[in-house]
Design a protein around this motif. Structure first.
Motif, PDB file in Angstrom:
ATOM      1  N   PHE A  12       0.849  -1.193   0.000  1.00 18.31           N
ATOM      2  CA  PHE A  12       0.000   0.000   0.000  1.00 18.31           C
ATOM      3  C   PHE A  12       0.881   1.238   0.000  1.00 18.31           C
ATOM      4  CE2 PHE A  12      -2.587  -3.309   1.887  1.00 18.31           C
ATOM      5  CZ  PHE A  12      -3.738  -3.211   1.111  1.00 18.31           C
ATOM      6  N   GLY A  13       0.664   2.111  -0.965  1.00 14.37           N
ATOM      7  CA  GLY A  13       1.419   3.359  -1.057  1.00 14.37           C
ATOM      8  C   GLY A  13       0.972   4.346   0.015  1.00 14.37           C
ATOM      9  N   GLY A  14       1.740   5.420   0.120  1.00 20.28           N
ATOM     10  CA  GLY A  14       1.510   6.415   1.168  1.00 20.28           C
ATOM     11  C   GLY A  14       0.138   7.070   1.112  1.00 20.28           C
ATOM     12  N   VAL A  41       3.973  -1.686   3.711  1.00 20.04           N
ATOM     13  CA  VAL A  41       3.336  -0.363   3.804  1.00 20.04           C
ATOM     14  C   VAL A  41       4.355   0.756   3.662  1.00 20.04           C
ATOM     15  CG1 VAL A  41       1.228  -0.754   5.120  1.00 20.04           C
ATOM     16  CG2 VAL A  41       3.404  -0.634   6.332  1.00 20.04           C
ATOM     17  N   SER A  42       3.902   1.844   3.029  1.00 19.15           N
ATOM     18  CA  SER A  42       4.697   3.072   2.956  1.00 19.15           C
ATOM     19  C   SER A  42       4.322   3.969   4.130  1.00 19.15           C
ATOM     20  CB  SER A  42       4.384   3.831   1.670  1.00 19.15           C
ATOM     21  OG  SER A  42       4.765   3.087   0.556  1.00 19.15           O
ATOM     22  N   ALA A  43       5.144   4.980   4.333  1.00 17.89           N
ATOM     23  CA  ALA A  43       4.804   6.013   5.321  1.00 17.89           C
ATOM     24  C   ALA A  43       3.572   6.759   4.833  1.00 17.89           C
ATOM     25  CB  ALA A  43       5.970   6.975   5.451  1.00 17.89           C
ATOM     26  N   VAL A  47       4.806  12.231   4.930  1.00 19.08           N
ATOM     27  CA  VAL A  47       5.646  12.033   6.115  1.00 19.08           C
ATOM     28  C   VAL A  47       7.132  11.928   5.750  1.00 19.08           C
ATOM     29  CG1 VAL A  47       6.208  10.368   7.938  1.00 19.08           C
ATOM     30  CG2 VAL A  47       3.857  11.143   7.634  1.00 19.08           C
ATOM     31  N   THR A  48       7.445  11.228   4.653  1.00 16.44           N
ATOM     32  CA  THR A  48       8.863  11.116   4.270  1.00 16.44           C
ATOM     33  C   THR A  48       9.452  12.506   4.011  1.00 16.44           C
ATOM     34  OG1 THR A  48       8.484   8.914   3.384  1.00 16.44           O
ATOM     35  CG2 THR A  48      10.481  10.021   2.644  1.00 16.44           C
ATOM     36  N   ASP A  49       8.687  13.360   3.322  1.00 15.19           N
ATOM     37  CA  ASP A  49       9.180  14.731   3.075  1.00 15.19           C
ATOM     38  C   ASP A  49       9.400  15.467   4.395  1.00 15.19           C
ATOM     39  OD1 ASP A  49       9.173  14.482   0.315  1.00 15.19           O
ATOM     40  OD2 ASP A  49       7.077  15.083   0.150  1.00 15.19           O
ATOM     41  N   GLY A 113       9.068   6.738   9.415  1.00 17.26           N
ATOM     42  CA  GLY A 113       7.802   6.920   8.695  1.00 17.26           C
ATOM     43  C   GLY A 113       7.152   5.585   8.382  1.00 17.26           C
ATOM     44  N   GLU A 114       7.917   4.691   7.768  1.00 13.87           N
ATOM     45  CA  GLU A 114       7.382   3.371   7.395  1.00 13.87           C
ATOM     46  C   GLU A 114       7.143   2.526   8.646  1.00 13.87           C
ATOM     47  OE1 GLU A 114       8.883   5.110   5.168  1.00 13.87           O
ATOM     48  OE2 GLU A 114       7.789   4.605   3.345  1.00 13.87           O
ATOM     49  N   TRP A 115       8.034   2.679   9.653  1.00 16.66           N
ATOM     50  CA  TRP A 115       7.889   1.876  10.875  1.00 16.66           C
ATOM     51  C   TRP A 115       6.568   2.218  11.585  1.00 16.66           C
ATOM     52  CZ3 TRP A 115       9.042  -2.486  12.651  1.00 16.66           C
ATOM     53  CH2 TRP A 115       9.083  -2.784  14.023  1.00 16.66           C
ATOM     54  N   GLY A 178       7.876  -0.827   4.217  1.00 14.30           N
ATOM     55  CA  GLY A 178       8.639  -0.740   2.976  1.00 14.30           C
ATOM     56  C   GLY A 178       9.780   0.259   3.069  1.00 14.30           C
ATOM     57  N   PHE A 179      10.513   0.416   1.959  1.00 12.21           N
ATOM     58  CA  PHE A 179      11.452   1.531   1.755  1.00 12.21           C
ATOM     59  C   PHE A 179      12.739   1.422   2.575  1.00 12.21           C
ATOM     60  CE2 PHE A 179      12.075   6.297   2.849  1.00 12.21           C
ATOM     61  CZ  PHE A 179      12.709   6.609   1.664  1.00 12.21           C
ATOM     62  N   VAL A 180      12.746   0.580   3.618  1.00  9.14           N
ATOM     63  CA  VAL A 180      13.856   0.585   4.568  1.00  9.14           C
ATOM     64  C   VAL A 180      14.574  -0.763   4.545  1.00  9.14           C
ATOM     65  CG1 VAL A 180      14.478   0.861   7.008  1.00  9.14           C
ATOM     66  CG2 VAL A 180      12.581   2.192   6.045  1.00  9.14           C
ATOM     67  N   ARG A 192      13.384   7.134  -3.323  1.00 10.23           N
ATOM     68  CA  ARG A 192      11.973   7.517  -3.278  1.00 10.23           C
ATOM     69  C   ARG A 192      11.121   6.469  -4.006  1.00 10.23           C
ATOM     70  NH1 ARG A 192      10.964  12.468  -0.958  1.00 10.23           N
ATOM     71  NH2 ARG A 192       9.021  11.386  -0.467  1.00 10.23           N
ATOM     72  N   ASN A 193       9.955   6.232  -3.507  1.00 13.00           N
ATOM     73  CA  ASN A 193       9.038   5.175  -3.989  1.00 13.00           C
ATOM     74  C   ASN A 193       9.580   3.773  -3.706  1.00 13.00           C
ATOM     75  OD1 ASN A 193       8.698   7.342  -6.652  1.00 13.00           O
ATOM     76  ND2 ASN A 193       6.991   6.906  -5.302  1.00 13.00           N
ATOM     77  N   GLY A 194      10.554   3.698  -2.805  1.00 11.89           N
ATOM     78  CA  GLY A 194      11.260   2.432  -2.577  1.00 11.89           C
ATOM     79  C   GLY A 194      10.427   1.314  -1.980  1.00 11.89           C
ATOM     80  N   SER A 195       9.232   1.599  -1.496  1.00 13.15           N
ATOM     81  CA  SER A 195       8.407   0.519  -0.932  1.00 13.15           C
ATOM     82  C   SER A 195       7.997  -0.489  -2.006  1.00 13.15           C
ATOM     83  CB  SER A 195       7.147   1.080  -0.264  1.00 13.15           C
ATOM     84  OG  SER A 195       7.511   1.923   0.785  1.00 13.15           O
ATOM     85  N   ASP A 196       7.871  -0.007  -3.246  1.00 11.58           N
ATOM     86  CA  ASP A 196       7.583  -0.936  -4.350  1.00 11.58           C
ATOM     87  C   ASP A 196       8.700  -1.971  -4.449  1.00 11.58           C
ATOM     88  OD1 ASP A 196       5.459   0.726  -5.090  1.00 11.58           O
ATOM     89  OD2 ASP A 196       6.677   1.840  -6.527  1.00 11.58           O
TER      90      ASP A 196
END
Ligand SMILES: Nc1ncnc2c1ncn2[C@@H]1O[C@H](COP(=O)(O)OP(=O)(O)O)[C@@H](O)[C@H]1O
Ligand SMILES: N[C@@H](CC(=O)OP(=O)(O)O)C(=O)O
Length: 391
Positions: A12-14, A41-43, A47-49, A113-115, A178-180, A192-196
């Motif tokens: 699921f994206g942000g 899951v994304s942040a 939130v990442t910004d 953010g993702e956590w 995701g992303f981490v 950026r968009n790294g959760s994909d």
């Protein structure tokens, strides 16, 4: 649901987490009736910004905390599991000097953010009476030490997914932020968009039957549907075409995610209403995709899946057997007040041309000056500060 017994990764994206959280949770709950499910899951969008600002000393921790508390309250989640995390973030901000570099420190901050999203999703599933386990992504996703844009080591990650497999065997849903990732005890981020990318890596490592990417739009379109209302949904798309589009700037997916996904069906859908629109595999429809990006002071528009753009001087090429045509606009040299180009793509060689797509790209100032000489005025129209050209 879908095919019973399948192992599915659902990302699921942000925007989905922030705005369509209930639909996301109920979708997973329904899927898990008959499938093994790994949720990525994304942040929450934005939130990442905000965390990037925080890491650079410009942001405001209290605002970020209250944004999340508001979210937690709106969804009736218990506050307790989050308290320690907010404290931990505050603590990290005070330990900047302990990190090997500014980038390593920033990635540690961004990981929150993702956590936090992961905790929220886990708590929401628990509330539904579902058995669920949350995993620390820095323990699972092994990466290079390129903080801010780390690459995943698939072989090492595949060794580390055993706890996830165990959880799935025990009938639990596995939630992975995701992303981490992790490198030598430090947290890294995947760009950026790294959760994909997290989602497709887990799809590969767990030999999933499919990876579902759930977002605010129902699939991949011929151009960004947020900018181009007439863009068309592409039902079947190949990995290679999607990869080229992502590389050319299409914001819809992380390019690194696509190559890892090869061999696993990638399904794009909309979280709201659970609407699935694009399946990515080895076959592609012939529809072109338009992507754009700004590189330094040059704006690039790339049409993937075509050899020429009549009326325009384009650079052309072919990669992975797919032709593309690219237009470069040196934004700095331009001087008019126009700041958008609208690019109408019609299907040619048909008795009545149909609009395939319309690109509306913000190009910096001055597109009109750049294009006036090249535009087929008969085919396009200019009004309200817009320039259309038929290709
Ligand atoms: N060609 C394209 N097809 C589909 N979506 C695209 C395309 N180009 C850009 N996008 C954008 O990608 C975004 C993806 O949706 P969103 O839910 O915001 O993703 P995420 O939350 O994962 O960042 C949409 O806002 C959409 O406008
Ligand atoms: N939160 C990260 C990673 C990500 O993938 O986000 P999203 O799924 O919203 O694009 C970012 O903003 O880049």
């Amino acid at each position: 649901m879908l095919y019973p017994g399948w192992t599915l990764v659902v990302k699921f994206g942000g925007t989905s987490v922030r705005d369509d959280f209930r639909d996301a949770v109920s979708f997973v709950s329904r899927l898990s009736d008959e499938n093994e499910v790994i949720v990525v899951v994304s942040a929450l969008k934005g939130v990442t910004d905000a965390l990037i600002d925080l890491a650079s000393g410009k942001g405001n921790l209290a605002e970020i905390v209250s944004f999340h508390i508001d979210f937690i309250r709106r969804h009736n989640l218990p506050l307790e599991p989050f308290r320690g995390v907010f404290e931990e973030l505050k603590d990290v901000l005070g330990r900047r000097d302990e990190f090997p570099s500014e980038e390593a420190f920033r990635d540690q901050v961004l990981s929150f953010g993702e956590w936090i999203s992961g905790i929220a999703f886990t708590e929401a599933l628990k509330r539904e009476g579902i058995s669920v386990e949350l995993f620390e992504p820095w323990e699972i996703i092994a990466t290079t030490g390129d903080f801010g844009n780390a690459r995943v080591n698939i072989v090492e990650t595949s060794r580390r997914v055993f706890p996830l497999k165990r959880a799935l065997r025990e009938g639990k849903i596995a939630v992975v932020p995701g992303f981490v990732g992790g490198f030598k005890g430090y947290r890294t981020t995947l760009g950026r968009n790294g959760s994909d990318y997290t989602a497709t890596v887990l799809g590969k490592a767990l030999d999933a039957k499919a990876v579902l990417i759930m977002r605010e739009v129902d699939g991949i379109y011929t151009a960004d549907p947020g900018r181009v209302p007439s863009a068309r949904l592409i039902p079947f798309l190949s990995y290679d075409k999607l990869y080229l589009a992502a590389k050319a700037g299409m914001r819809a997916i992380h390019p690194g995610a696509v190559d890892v996904a090869k061999g696993t069906p990638l399904i794009f859908g909309r979280t709201r209403d659970w609407n699935v629109g694009t399946v990515v595999g080895y076959e592609s429809s012939s529809l072109p995709i338009i992507a754009h990006r700004v590189v330094g002071d040059t704006a690039e528009i790339t049409v993937i899946g075509t050899t020429e753009v009549p009326g325009f001087e384009t650079e052309t090429g072919s990669e992975r057997g797919i032709p593309w045509a690219r237009l470069r606009v040196p934004t700095a040299r331009l001087g008019s007040t126009l700041n958008r180009i609208h690019w109408l793509i019609v299907e040619r060689n048909t008795p009545r041309p149909r609009t395939l797509s319309l690109l509306s790209a913000p190009m910096g100032e001055g597109c009109l000056t750049a294009f006036r000489g090249d535009v087929d005025e008969g085919a396009g129209s200019r009004n309200g500060g817009q320039l259309w050209a038929r290709i």
